[in-house]
Design an enzyme around this catalytic site. Structure first.
Site, PDB file in Angstrom:
ATOM      1  N   LEU A  14       0.808  -1.204   0.000  1.00  0.00           N
ATOM      2  CA  LEU A  14       0.000   0.000   0.000  1.00  0.00           C
ATOM      3  C   LEU A  14       0.842   1.254   0.000  1.00  0.00           C
ATOM      4  O   LEU A  14       0.458   2.281  -0.553  1.00  0.00           O
ATOM      5  CB  LEU A  14      -0.910   0.032   1.241  1.00  0.00           C
ATOM      6  CG  LEU A  14      -2.058  -0.973   1.284  1.00  0.00           C
ATOM      7  CD1 LEU A  14      -2.738  -0.915   2.645  1.00  0.00           C
ATOM      8  CD2 LEU A  14      -3.062  -0.680   0.188  1.00  0.00           C
ATOM      9  N   ASP A  73       3.023  13.463  17.126  1.00  0.00           N
ATOM     10  CA  ASP A  73       3.366  13.405  15.707  1.00  0.00           C
ATOM     11  C   ASP A  73       2.109  13.469  14.850  1.00  0.00           C
ATOM     12  O   ASP A  73       1.941  12.699  13.906  1.00  0.00           O
ATOM     13  CB  ASP A  73       4.161  12.133  15.403  1.00  0.00           C
ATOM     14  CG  ASP A  73       4.911  12.224  14.065  1.00  0.00           C
ATOM     15  OD1 ASP A  73       5.092  13.362  13.573  1.00  0.00           O
ATOM     16  OD2 ASP A  73       5.291  11.180  13.520  1.00  0.00           O
TER      17      ASP A  73
END
Length: 852
Positions: free
Chosen positions: A540, A659
């Site tokens: 992916l 993050d």
């Protein structure tokens, strides 16, 4: 001029003055021959509510009711919500010709644009008047008759999206009225939206939150004190709740005991049921309560006979005597198929399993007898072969009345506090097998549900099996010993050490208490087979952490396999962190971890599959960004905000993500956002404000100034990252790499400049389409700028952010200067494994390492 003529002239002048004075002044009443038009209004006797014409989009006009003295215009009722007025200059609001209803009339075209439904169609009042009351109710009555029983018509019988004190939510069975809430289509469109909140009066009455024809949330039935699915609900000195259930009507309402309190219950256009209270000191609405708050609020999250517990992981559990109907999906944390009996009932010697602290099952298919005792209820359910469970109908003064369920038990939930006792019918053999546990649970309310006892027992068995597996591995792999010294920068571990260190430690609560977590373990061979040996055709994507593959494991659902690279920045500590954290987090806007694999040097995480991959792959793509029209972008912003609020406030732990960025937001098949990648996340204590780190991790363009410069991180550093994300989603541009006007401004600076110049809407990405609300776009930009303010103390907390985004007319402060970087990063040696980059944070230069 003669004296008589002068007197007549003076009298005429006074009449004219009196007429205009009366017309200009606001009254609470319209007579049969009166009307209001233009900017004329009705005002309730004590200046609480106001009624008049308004336009939310400068195109369509409506007649509505709003709070008069609340600065942020807040509408509580709209007359012609599905019949907007196009020509406002000739339209008037008045009493209809029959005198028992209200109408909006186009006088020029001589047509009725809107007419209220007639509550008493056969009445013929002699002198009807329309009056706006201080409770927000618009009524039509006979002049001089103020009895509420004789109202000819009232707006309280036809709510829109808001329930006010004294309004009734439910059925009037004699008049055939169904009073329910229905959302606006959007903040600028009051027409009937997709979401509604309705009371189901069948069986044991309860309320449902609907998305068109789909049930999203259930309040649970009224148990004499509260709705059983709202354990925090309780009458106080300031607010009192009422539920009436008789032959004439079934309804819920609330009253404000404190005259200084202003409260409303509303269904908003983004799919939430919210209760607000007005805070006079801050001159703003405060979100007092809302639903849906967590995964267990989703209707039938764990299917028939499944019990949802937001404090457990996984959240879905089968109680004693039941097992998963679809084991493969169940252990991949999809509990929607629910549970099935291990032993069928025989209708002769069946018994009952007591469950404590429960949200009662869906109760439309029940029978209620308020005269039966709980003991008689047990006997009645035991004799009826179709009865599957029973409970008390009223717990306000002990256990009174009887409710018996028939058919599958759906949408059960366990609460640590609140809830009530429920008794599930089990076969005689299951009662005998679990007799000790049942007896213990019956005598001790503090034990919680037997479902939890069953999980603990199952978890113990899982731990024993895991220990046996580790010992077997030690015997079969004699060279795989535990290394006591690890080279700096390396995370080499043997398989048995990894299993013990990561998986077993993931079963320990952060308080130090051992708690079994049923996170499935997969063998490397199983995953290699599913991914066709990690072939490129299954890949992916790829990043610094390694590769992600799409596959189907052993005929289960499609999943995403994240194989960490041996050279990735995410080492063993980050891997452990992600397993420990995300396995415990359950929210619709957080990606679900459904398994892991730890063998030799392999570290693999298995997630639910997200059809549209990451947000950045769509948002910043020239070919895909058109998929994100404004409505979808707004939903993504709101979804990320709710997920972050859950991490900061509503989860079992306070989590700082550290993050948050576009590549860590994944999109499912319906483009709903889910926050991912918790390798850098940290847990905060409930009273902890901030923490300091010697190693700054994160991504340039999303870091808060105090984090980039001093290593200080807190909820407010996540808020800064969220603000950057909001501005990126609105503009379709990356903050890092975007430079405007001869390299002087990045995206934050550009947004700030446009905002100050009153040109904020110019920031909107052209790919968002032509259908959007200007106010909604500007609201998002303002929220984004508030979140990226230079000083952390100036930034809002996520609860305020969610409130500002979900409110149609929020009161928001003006943003101050953003903390943003100026100039491009300096070039570095490409051969270096760690690049140094210099960035200026409001004219202060700092060199940072380890940013991603």
């Amino acid at each position: 001029m003669s004296g008589v003529a002068a007197l007549h002239c003076c009298f005429a002048f006074l009449v004219i003055i009196a007429f205009f004075t009366t017309s200009a002044a606001s009254s609470d009443t319209i007579s049969a021959n009166g009307s209001i038009a233009g900017d004329q209004t009705l005002v309730s006797p004590n200046d609480v509510f106001q009624l008049g014409f308004f336009t939310p989009d400068s195109t369509n006009y409506y007649v509505g009711i709003w709070y008069k003295n609340i600065p942020a215009r807040t509408y509580v009722w709209v007359a012609n919500r599905d019949a907007p007025i196009k020509n406002s200059t000739s339209s008037v609001f008045k009493i209809g010709d029959k005198g028992n209803n209200a109408v909006i009339l186009d006088q020029a075209a001589k047509i009725v644009l809107w007419s209220s439904n007639q509550t008493k169609a056969n009445s013929s009042p002699a002198n009807p008047v329309a009056q706006l009351l201080d409770n927000g109710n618009l009524i039509v009555r006979e002049e001089g008759d103020t009895s509420s029983d004789n109202y000819l018509w009232q707006s309280f019988d036809f709510p829109t999206d808001t329930l006010l004190p004294g309004m009734k939510l439910g059925r009037d069975l004699t008049q055939g009225l169904d009073r329910f809430l229905n959302s606006w289509k959007s903040p600028q469109d009051p027409s009937s939206g997709d979401y509604s909140f309705k009371l189901d009066y069948h069986g044991y009455p309860e309320a449902f939150f609907w998305d068109k024809g789909t049930k999203l949330y259930r309040s649970g039935p009224w148990n004499g004190i509260r709705f059983s699915g709202v354990p925090e609900m309780q009458s106080t000195s300031a607010m009192e709740f009422t539920f009436v259930n008789n032959q004439q009507q079934v309804y819920y309402s609330f009253e404000e005991s404190n005259t200084n309190m202003i409260s409303r219950l509303t269904v908003n256009s983004t799919g939430f049921l919210q209760r607000y209270t007005w805070v006079e000191d801050s001159q703003s609405w405060s979100l007092f309560w809302y639903a849906r708050k967590d995964q267990c609020d989703d209707f039938s999250e764990c299917g028939p006979y499944g019990i949802c517990d937001n404090n457990a992981s996984p959240v879905c559990n089968c109680t004693l005597g039941f097992s998963p109907k679809n084991p493969q999906a169940w252990y991949l944390r999809d509990g929607s198929d629910g549970c099935v009996r291990k032993t069928e009932l025989d209708c002769s010697s069946d018994g009952f399993l007591p469950l404590r602290g429960m949200k009662l099952p869906e109760s439309g298919n029940t029978t209620v007898d308020m005269e039966m005792s709980l003991n008689d209820c047990r006997k009645g359910c035991a004799k009826n072969c179709n009865c599957t469970g029973y409970s008390s109908a009223n717990i306000s003064n002990g256990d009174a009345g009887c409710v018996m369920w028939f058919g599958d038990l759906v949408d059960m939930r366990h609460y640590v506090e609140g809830g009530q006792d429920f008794y599930v019918k089990l076969s005689a053999s299951d009662i005998a097998a679990y007799g000790g546990l049942i007896a213990q649970n019956s005598s001790n309310n503090g034990l919680g549900t037997l479902a939890i006892v069953g999980i603990a027992a199952g978890g113990g068995i899982l731990l024993l099996a895991l220990g046996a597996f580790i010992m077997w591995k030690r015997k079969t792999l004699p060279n795989s010993h535990i290394r006591n010294t690890v080279p700096t920068g390396a995370h080499e571990r043997s398989q048995d050490f990894l299993l013990n260190e990561v998986v077993v430690s993931s079963k320990r609560d952060y308080s130090g208490e051992n708690k079994p977590e049923e996170l499935p373990l997969f063998t490397f061979n199983t995953i290699a087979l599913a991914t066709k040996n990690f072939s490129d055709e299954n890949k992916l994507g790829q990043g610094g952490f390694g590769c992600v593959y799409k596959c189907r494991i052993e005929e289960g659902p499609v999943v995403a396999v994240k194989r960490l690279s041996k050279n990735s920045g995410q080492g063993m500590e980050e891997f452990k962190n992600e397993v420990q954290l995300i396995a415990r987090l359950q929210h619709r806007n957080l990606v679900r971890l459904i398994g892991c694999c730890v063998e030799m040097d392999e570290k693999i995480l298995i997630y639910e599959y997200m059809e549209h991959k990451s947000l950045d792959s769509v948002l910043f793509s020239k070919t895909k960004s058109s998929m994100l029209n404004w409505n979808r972008r707004f939903n993504i912003i709101c979804g990320i905000a709710r997920g972050l609020l859950y991490l900061h406030q509503d989860s079992r732990f306070r989590i700082i993500h550290r993050d948050l960025k576009a590549s860590n937001i994944l999109l499912d098949g319906e483009l709903n956002p889910k926050i991912s990648d918790f390798g850098m996340a940290r847990i905060f204590g409930r009273d902890q404000v901030e923490a300091n780190t010697k190693r700054v991790v994160g991504t340039y363009g999303y870091m808060a100034p105090e984090y980039a410069m001093d290593g200080l991180f807190s909820e407010k550093s996540d808020v800064f990252s969220f603000g950057v994300l909001v501005l990126e989603i609105v503009s379709g541009k990356k903050n890092r790499g975007f430079y405007y006007a001869n390299n002087e401004l990045n995206l934050l600076g550009h947004a700030w400049k446009l905002w100050k110049e009153g040109k904020g809407v110019e920031l909107l990405d052209s790919m968002a389409g032509d259908t959007y609300s200007v106010n909604e776009v500007l609201r998002c930009i303002q929220v984004g700028l508030l979140c990226v303010q230079e000083h952390a103390d100036d930034r809002p907390v996520m609860s305020s952010v969610v409130l500002m985004l979900s409110s149609e007319n929020p009161t928001m402060p003006h943003p101050k200067n953003p903390g943003f970087c100026l100039g491009r990063a300096v070039e570095t040696d490409s051969s270096s494994s760690k690049h140094d980059e210099t960035c200026t944070v409001n004219q202060v230069t700092v060199t940072m390492l380890d940013a991603r």
